[in-house]
Design a protein around this motif. Structure first.
Motif, PDB file in Angstrom:
ATOM      1  N   GLU A   1      10.062 -14.671 -17.637  1.00 49.60           N
ATOM      2  CA  GLU A   1      10.255 -14.425 -16.199  1.00 49.60           C
ATOM      3  C   GLU A   1      10.723 -12.998 -15.945  1.00 49.60           C
ATOM      4  OE1 GLU A   1      12.651 -17.237 -14.117  1.00 49.60           O
ATOM      5  OE2 GLU A   1      11.361 -18.925 -14.647  1.00 49.60           O
ATOM      6  N   VAL A   2      11.591 -12.484 -16.810  1.00 46.47           N
ATOM      7  CA  VAL A   2      12.064 -11.104 -16.659  1.00 46.47           C
ATOM      8  C   VAL A   2      10.892 -10.139 -16.764  1.00 46.47           C
ATOM      9  CG1 VAL A   2      13.569  -9.299 -17.598  1.00 46.47           C
ATOM     10  CG2 VAL A   2      14.319 -11.692 -17.644  1.00 46.47           C
ATOM     11  N   ILE A   3      10.062 -10.319 -17.787  1.00 45.12           N
ATOM     12  CA  ILE A   3       8.911  -9.443 -17.999  1.00 45.12           C
ATOM     13  C   ILE A   3       7.927  -9.555 -16.841  1.00 45.12           C
ATOM     14  CG2 ILE A   3       6.969  -8.912 -19.528  1.00 45.12           C
ATOM     15  CD1 ILE A   3       9.785  -8.228 -20.681  1.00 45.12           C
ATOM     16  N   ARG A   4       7.672 -10.790 -16.376  1.00 42.18           N
ATOM     17  CA  ARG A   4       6.743 -10.972 -15.244  1.00 42.18           C
ATOM     18  C   ARG A   4       7.255 -10.261 -13.997  1.00 42.18           C
ATOM     19  NH1 ARG A   4       5.906 -16.259 -17.484  1.00 42.18           N
ATOM     20  NH2 ARG A   4       7.602 -17.087 -16.231  1.00 42.18           N
ATOM     21  N   ASP A   5       8.558 -10.378 -13.735  1.00 41.02           N
ATOM     22  CA  ASP A   5       9.122  -9.739 -12.545  1.00 41.02           C
ATOM     23  C   ASP A   5       9.027  -8.216 -12.659  1.00 41.02           C
ATOM     24  OD1 ASP A   5      10.275 -10.083  -9.975  1.00 41.02           O
ATOM     25  OD2 ASP A   5      12.262  -9.613 -10.790  1.00 41.02           O
ATOM     26  N   GLY A   6       9.272  -7.689 -13.854  1.00 45.02           N
ATOM     27  CA  GLY A   6       9.140  -6.253 -14.060  1.00 45.02           C
ATOM     28  C   GLY A   6       7.710  -5.783 -13.858  1.00 45.02           C
ATOM     29  N   LEU A   7       6.758  -6.570 -14.334  1.00 40.54           N
ATOM     30  CA  LEU A   7       5.353  -6.210 -14.158  1.00 40.54           C
ATOM     31  C   LEU A   7       4.954  -6.289 -12.683  1.00 40.54           C
ATOM     32  CD1 LEU A   7       2.753  -5.318 -15.420  1.00 40.54           C
ATOM     33  CD2 LEU A   7       2.240  -7.692 -15.980  1.00 40.54           C
ATOM     34  N   ARG A   8       5.468  -7.288 -11.973  1.00 36.32           N
ATOM     35  CA  ARG A   8       5.198  -7.364 -10.526  1.00 36.32           C
ATOM     36  C   ARG A   8       5.713  -6.121  -9.813  1.00 36.32           C
ATOM     37  NH1 ARG A   8       7.570 -12.519 -11.018  1.00 36.32           N
ATOM     38  NH2 ARG A   8       5.976 -14.049 -11.459  1.00 36.32           N
ATOM     39  N   ALA A   9       6.915  -5.670 -10.182  1.00 32.64           N
ATOM     40  CA  ALA A   9       7.489  -4.467  -9.567  1.00 32.64           C
ATOM     41  C   ALA A   9       6.631  -3.243  -9.882  1.00 32.64           C
ATOM     42  CB  ALA A   9       8.925  -4.255 -10.053  1.00 32.64           C
ATOM     43  N   LEU A  10       6.152  -3.145 -11.116  1.00 32.08           N
ATOM     44  CA  LEU A  10       5.282  -2.034 -11.504  1.00 32.08           C
ATOM     45  C   LEU A  10       3.983  -2.053 -10.709  1.00 32.08           C
ATOM     46  CD1 LEU A  10       4.541   0.332 -13.398  1.00 32.08           C
ATOM     47  CD2 LEU A  10       3.689  -1.387 -15.003  1.00 32.08           C
ATOM     48  N   LEU A  11       3.381  -3.227 -10.566  1.00 31.79           N
ATOM     49  CA  LEU A  11       2.135  -3.341  -9.802  1.00 31.79           C
ATOM     50  C   LEU A  11       2.358  -3.016  -8.325  1.00 31.79           C
ATOM     51  CD1 LEU A  11       0.674  -6.558 -11.480  1.00 31.79           C
ATOM     52  CD2 LEU A  11      -0.066  -4.191 -11.818  1.00 31.79           C
ATOM     53  N   ALA A  12       3.504  -3.435  -7.777  1.00 32.55           N
ATOM     54  CA  ALA A  12       3.820  -3.122  -6.377  1.00 32.55           C
ATOM     55  C   ALA A  12       3.990  -1.616  -6.197  1.00 32.55           C
ATOM     56  CB  ALA A  12       5.083  -3.862  -5.939  1.00 32.55           C
ATOM     57  N   ARG A  13       4.650  -0.975  -7.156  1.00 29.48           N
ATOM     58  CA  ARG A  13       4.810   0.478  -7.084  1.00 29.48           C
ATOM     59  C   ARG A  13       3.463   1.174  -7.157  1.00 29.48           C
ATOM     60  NH1 ARG A  13       6.783   3.699 -12.035  1.00 29.48           N
ATOM     61  NH2 ARG A  13       4.570   3.408 -12.416  1.00 29.48           N
ATOM     62  N   ASP A  14       2.594   0.705  -8.051  1.00 26.70           N
ATOM     63  CA  ASP A  14       1.260   1.295  -8.161  1.00 26.70           C
ATOM     64  C   ASP A  14       0.481   1.143  -6.861  1.00 26.70           C
ATOM     65  OD1 ASP A  14       1.808   1.991 -10.770  1.00 26.70           O
ATOM     66  OD2 ASP A  14       0.541   0.433 -11.665  1.00 26.70           O
ATOM     67  N   ARG A  15       0.583  -0.033  -6.222  1.00 22.96           N
ATOM     68  CA  ARG A  15      -0.101  -0.239  -4.932  1.00 22.96           C
ATOM     69  C   ARG A  15       0.461   0.697  -3.870  1.00 22.96           C
ATOM     70  NH1 ARG A  15       0.258  -5.565  -6.566  1.00 22.96           N
ATOM     71  NH2 ARG A  15       2.095  -5.909  -5.290  1.00 22.96           N
ATOM     72  N   ALA A  16       1.785   0.868  -3.862  1.00 24.01           N
ATOM     73  CA  ALA A  16       2.413   1.748  -2.879  1.00 24.01           C
ATOM     74  C   ALA A  16       1.946   3.194  -3.070  1.00 24.01           C
ATOM     75  CB  ALA A  16       3.935   1.661  -2.978  1.00 24.01           C
ATOM     76  N   VAL A  17       1.864   3.651  -4.305  1.00 21.46           N
ATOM     77  CA  VAL A  17       1.390   5.016  -4.572  1.00 21.46           C
ATOM     78  C   VAL A  17      -0.066   5.155  -4.151  1.00 21.46           C
ATOM     79  CG1 VAL A  17       0.854   6.679  -6.402  1.00 21.46           C
ATOM     80  CG2 VAL A  17       3.060   5.515  -6.393  1.00 21.46           C
ATOM     81  N   ASP A  18      -0.893   4.164  -4.488  1.00 23.50           N
ATOM     82  CA  ASP A  18      -2.303   4.214  -4.085  1.00 23.50           C
ATOM     83  C   ASP A  18      -2.441   4.267  -2.571  1.00 23.50           C
ATOM     84  OD1 ASP A  18      -3.161   4.167  -6.705  1.00 23.50           O
ATOM     85  OD2 ASP A  18      -3.632   2.020  -6.707  1.00 23.50           O
ATOM     86  N   ASN A  19      -1.666   3.440  -1.867  1.00 26.44           N
ATOM     87  CA  ASN A  19      -1.713   3.442  -0.401  1.00 26.44           C
ATOM     88  C   ASN A  19      -1.275   4.786   0.164  1.00 26.44           C
ATOM     89  OD1 ASN A  19      -2.679   0.839  -0.162  1.00 26.44           O
ATOM     90  ND2 ASN A  19      -0.651  -0.063  -0.029  1.00 26.44           N
ATOM     91  N   TRP A  20      -0.214   5.361  -0.397  1.00 25.65           N
ATOM     92  CA  TRP A  20       0.274   6.662   0.050  1.00 25.65           C
ATOM     93  C   TRP A  20      -0.802   7.733  -0.153  1.00 25.65           C
ATOM     94  CZ3 TRP A  20       1.874  10.755  -3.425  1.00 25.65           C
ATOM     95  CH2 TRP A  20       2.424  11.857  -2.770  1.00 25.65           C
ATOM     96  N   LEU A  21      -1.439   7.704  -1.312  1.00 19.53           N
ATOM     97  CA  LEU A  21      -2.490   8.681  -1.569  1.00 19.53           C
ATOM     98  C   LEU A  21      -3.646   8.533  -0.589  1.00 19.53           C
ATOM     99  CD1 LEU A  21      -2.574   8.583  -5.476  1.00 19.53           C
ATOM    100  CD2 LEU A  21      -1.844  10.510  -4.045  1.00 19.53           C
ATOM    101  N   LEU A  22      -4.052   7.291  -0.339  1.00 22.75           N
ATOM    102  CA  LEU A  22      -5.184   7.051   0.557  1.00 22.75           C
ATOM    103  C   LEU A  22      -4.848   7.307   2.017  1.00 22.75           C
ATOM    104  CD1 LEU A  22      -6.646   3.819  -1.056  1.00 22.75           C
ATOM    105  CD2 LEU A  22      -7.721   6.071  -0.982  1.00 22.75           C
ATOM    106  N   GLN A  23      -3.659   6.931   2.451  1.00 23.70           N
ATOM    107  CA  GLN A  23      -3.320   6.994   3.874  1.00 23.70           C
ATOM    108  C   GLN A  23      -2.679   8.301   4.304  1.00 23.70           C
ATOM    109  OE1 GLN A  23      -0.972   3.503   4.670  1.00 23.70           O
ATOM    110  NE2 GLN A  23      -2.605   2.113   4.051  1.00 23.70           N
ATOM    111  N   GLN A  24      -2.017   9.012   3.387  1.00 26.01           N
ATOM    112  CA  GLN A  24      -1.318  10.225   3.792  1.00 26.01           C
ATOM    113  C   GLN A  24      -1.811  11.473   3.062  1.00 26.01           C
ATOM    114  OE1 GLN A  24       2.927   9.675   3.678  1.00 26.01           O
ATOM    115  NE2 GLN A  24       2.837   7.817   4.887  1.00 26.01           N
ATOM    116  N   VAL A  25      -1.852  11.399   1.742  1.00 26.53           N
ATOM    117  CA  VAL A  25      -2.212  12.600   0.979  1.00 26.53           C
ATOM    118  C   VAL A  25      -3.676  12.967   1.197  1.00 26.53           C
ATOM    119  CG1 VAL A  25      -2.377  13.613  -1.326  1.00 26.53           C
ATOM    120  CG2 VAL A  25      -0.406  12.194  -0.728  1.00 26.53           C
ATOM    121  N   GLY A  26      -4.563  12.008   1.080  1.00 27.52           N
ATOM    122  CA  GLY A  26      -5.990  12.285   1.268  1.00 27.52           C
ATOM    123  C   GLY A  26      -6.296  12.898   2.620  1.00 27.52           C
ATOM    124  N   PRO A  27      -5.850  12.254   3.717  1.00 28.53           N
ATOM    125  CA  PRO A  27      -6.107  12.840   5.030  1.00 28.53           C
ATOM    126  C   PRO A  27      -5.481  14.230   5.210  1.00 28.53           C
ATOM    127  CG  PRO A  27      -5.578  10.532   5.271  1.00 28.53           C
ATOM    128  CD  PRO A  27      -5.317  10.894   3.829  1.00 28.53           C
TER     129      PRO A  27
END
Length: 91
Positions: free
Chosen positions: A33-59
């Protein structure tokens, strides 16, 4: 059909102890459960960075390419920061 897959993971001693402590403290029921939660946090961070790049940096990049006069020089940025800092430190 199985919805999980068993993996073998090797961690540095400090990380392994941190995982075990999370379980020992009762915060998590198992090491998995600890490892799964850490991986979920990593995936959420990756999604946030991708969204930031697409919505703010790219434009912003596209706008700058379309109108290079919008660019600021390094000296101009330093001057803006210095002025902002000076305004905050005056009391």
């Amino acid at each position: 059909m199985r919805t999980t897959q068993q993996l073998s993971v090797t961690l540095p001693t400090e990380m392994a102890q941190a995982v075990k402590e999370k379980v020992r403290s009762g915060e998590y029921a198992s090491e998995s459960e600890v490892i799964r939660d850490g991986l979920r946090a990593l995936l959420a961070r990756d999604r946030a960075v991708d969204n930031w790049l697409l919505q703010q940096v790219g434009p912003a990049y596209d706008a700058l390419r379309a109108d290079p006069s919008r660019a600021l020089t390094a000296d101009g940025i330093r001057a803006r920061l210095a002025a902002k800092h000076a305004g905050k430190t005056k009391a």
